[in-house]
Design an enzyme around this catalytic site. Structure first.
Site, short mmCIF file in Angstrom:
data_model
loop_
_atom_site.label_atom_id
_atom_site.label_comp_id
_atom_site.label_asym_id
_atom_site.label_seq_id
_atom_site.Cartn_x
_atom_site.Cartn_y
_atom_site.Cartn_z
NE ARG A 1 -30.21 -9.53 36.77
CZ ARG A 1 -29.11 -8.77 36.84
NH1 ARG A 1 -29.17 -7.51 36.55
NH2 ARG A 1 -27.98 -9.31 37.19
CE LYS B 1 -20.46 -5.02 36.44
NZ LYS B 1 -21.64 -5.71 37.00
CG ASN B 2 -20.13 -9.11 36.94
OD1 ASN B 2 -20.42 -8.10 37.59
ND2 ASN B 2 -20.71 -9.42 35.80
CG ASP C 1 -22.69 -9.61 31.30
OD1 ASP C 1 -23.90 -9.35 31.28
OD2 ASP C 1 -22.08 -9.94 32.34
CB CYS D 1 -33.47 -5.68 37.01
SG CYS D 1 -31.96 -5.60 36.09
NE ARG E 1 -24.53 -0.38 38.05
CZ ARG E 1 -25.43 -1.34 37.88
NH1 ARG E 1 -26.48 -1.14 37.14
NH2 ARG E 1 -25.26 -2.50 38.47
#
Ligand code: EPU
Length: 419
Positions: A122, A22-23, A306, A117, A398
């Site tokens: 952030r 994803k990133n 993460d 967030c 997501r």
């Protein structure tokens, strides 16, 4: 809103294929804006965040087509407006990565400020400061970053903090700037390297990606390319923890072990046997209870934030006491409170969680506020006695492609249902 219902206690066994990261996919899709010609991107994961990025490009007037293998073709020449509206940015902060490419290629960008967030403040001050140093005029007005630049010029940037998307925005902007840009204290994450490889395949001149000093020589134009996104190291790590927590044996295919050094070291410390091949990793717990492991998150190559929540889940049922310290985001412990509802013994002291492993977790409904927290609650559900409902599963969609199918393939009893 869907929920996942998990019947815990089954050791996971088998093989699972890891999707594209994803990133890496998100900045690469934003990076397609830089090219004069059509760009095609393969191995794009089928995720809500990717859909949001494609919607964002589409709203700007960019032509995007997707085939049934999630190969995405982008032609930015049809762009009408260089705007990332609040409605989309508030659902996905990573939309900020269109700022650098829009400004570099079209000389203007109006990108909504992401705002607060669930995991921390952030801010994006480093993105903005870097672009200003490259000659952009940037005003913050009505909740938007309004950036303008007739041309960007290379600059020597020293980032205050290591930032992943900040580094990515500045690298992308620098590819079309006049002259040389040096980024010091750059993020070294594999996703930054993947983006740099993608940009290089379009003709960009980038050295040092993967180190903390990246040098970019601006070029006049970037051309079309085809590029396949790298495998998702966080998804791979999550399935390995799923194997460890259930005392099972799982092989993740398509994953690169060299991107997971810190995570694999911790899994070995927890008592797992790890075998690796060129593009697979296998974890075998041999039916044993994991040992508690201390975790301290930090930028790559150290232990990733993460993966913090997933290891917290592992520690809740491990033998011994552990300290889990989060140094990247100030509010990334919401899962700890939910895990307590499953019987976990967790004490919070500032940015450290002290976890005393218990013999068993017991099922309860739990709810998550962000992506990785949701994943950790699914992991806890896999070992909890009884049937755990994980609510607000849209967070998981997501970032994890087909999570219930993949876990089912490994023998888990899990189903999605309206909740
Ligand atoms: N920071 C600043 N100013 C800035 C930018 C960042 O102070 O201008 C601070 C942040 O507040 C944070 C730290 O720097 O304390 C690091 O944040 P970073 O900018 O690296 O995070 P990010 O780029 O917004 C990416 C990932 C996150 C991942 C972090 C850290 C993407 C799209 N997102 O976020 O992924 O947690 O790096 O590795 O690449 C996820 O996938 O669940 C996720 C949250």
């Amino acid at each position: 809103m869907d929920k996942l219902q998990i019947h815990g206690g089954i050791p996971l066994e088998g093989e699972v294929r890891i999707s594209g990261a994803k990133n890496a996919a998100l900045p690469i899709l934003a990076g397609t804006l830089l090219a004069q010609e059509t760009v095609s991107v393969g191995n794009v994961p089928h995720l809500q965040d990717v859909t949001t990025m494609i919607e964002l490009l589409g709203q700007m007037g960019v032509s995007v087509t997707i085939d049934d293998k999630m190969r995405v073709e982008v032609d930015a020449s049809t762009i009408r407006e260089c705007v990332a509206p609040y409605e989309l940015v508030r659902t996905m902060r990573a939309s900020i990565v269109v700022l650098g490419p829009l400004l570099a290629r079209f000389g203007k960008a109006d990108v909504s400020l992401p705002g607060g967030c669930a995991i921390g403040a952030r801010p994006v001050n480093i993105h903005v400061a870097g672009l200003r140093a490259m000659g952009a005029d940037i005003q913050i007005e009505n909740g938007y970053i309004r950036a303008r630049a007739d041309k960007l010029v290379g600059a020597h940037l020293v980032l205050d903090t290591v930032t992943v998307t900040g580094t990515e925005n500045l690298v992308m902007a620098a590819t079309l700037a006049e002259g040389e840009t040096v980024i010091e204290n750059a993020a070294r994450e594999p996703e930054v390297v993947d983006l740099a490889n993608f940009l290089t395949s379009m003709g960009a001149q980038i050295q040092g990606a993967g180190t903390d000093r990246i040098t970019i020589h601006g070029v006049k134009r970037l051309h079309g390319t085809h590029y396949d996104v790298l495998a998702d190291r966080i998804e791979a790590g999550t399935y390995l923890v799923a194997a460890a927590i259930t005392r099972g044996r799982v092989r993740v295919k398509g994953a690169r072990a060299d991107h997971l050094d810190a995570v694999l070291a911790k899994l070995r410390e927890a008592g797992a046997k790890i075998a690796v091949g060129e593009n697979w990793i296998e974890l075998d717990m041999g039916g044993k209870r994991p040992r508690a492991v201390d975790i301290r998150t930090a930028p790559y190559p150290a232990f990733p934030t993460d993966m913090q929540a997933q290891f917290a889940a592992l520690n809740t049922v491990a033998e011994g006491v552990s300290a889990v310290t989060e140094t990247i985001f100030e509010n990334r412990f919401m899962h700890m409170l939910e895990m307590r509802r499953l019987g976990a013994e967790i004490r919070l002291e500032g940015n450290t969680a002290i976890i005393r492993g218990v013999d068993k977790l017991t099922a309860a409904p739990v709810m998550a506020t962000d992506l990785r927290a949701s994943a950790s609650l699914v992991l806890a559900g896999l070992i909890a006695q009884g049937t755990t409902d994980v609510l607000r599963i849209y967070h998981i969609d997501r970032g994890y492609e087909c999570i219930e199918e993949k876990l089912e393939q490994l023998g888990a009893q899990i189903k999605r249902m309206p909740g």
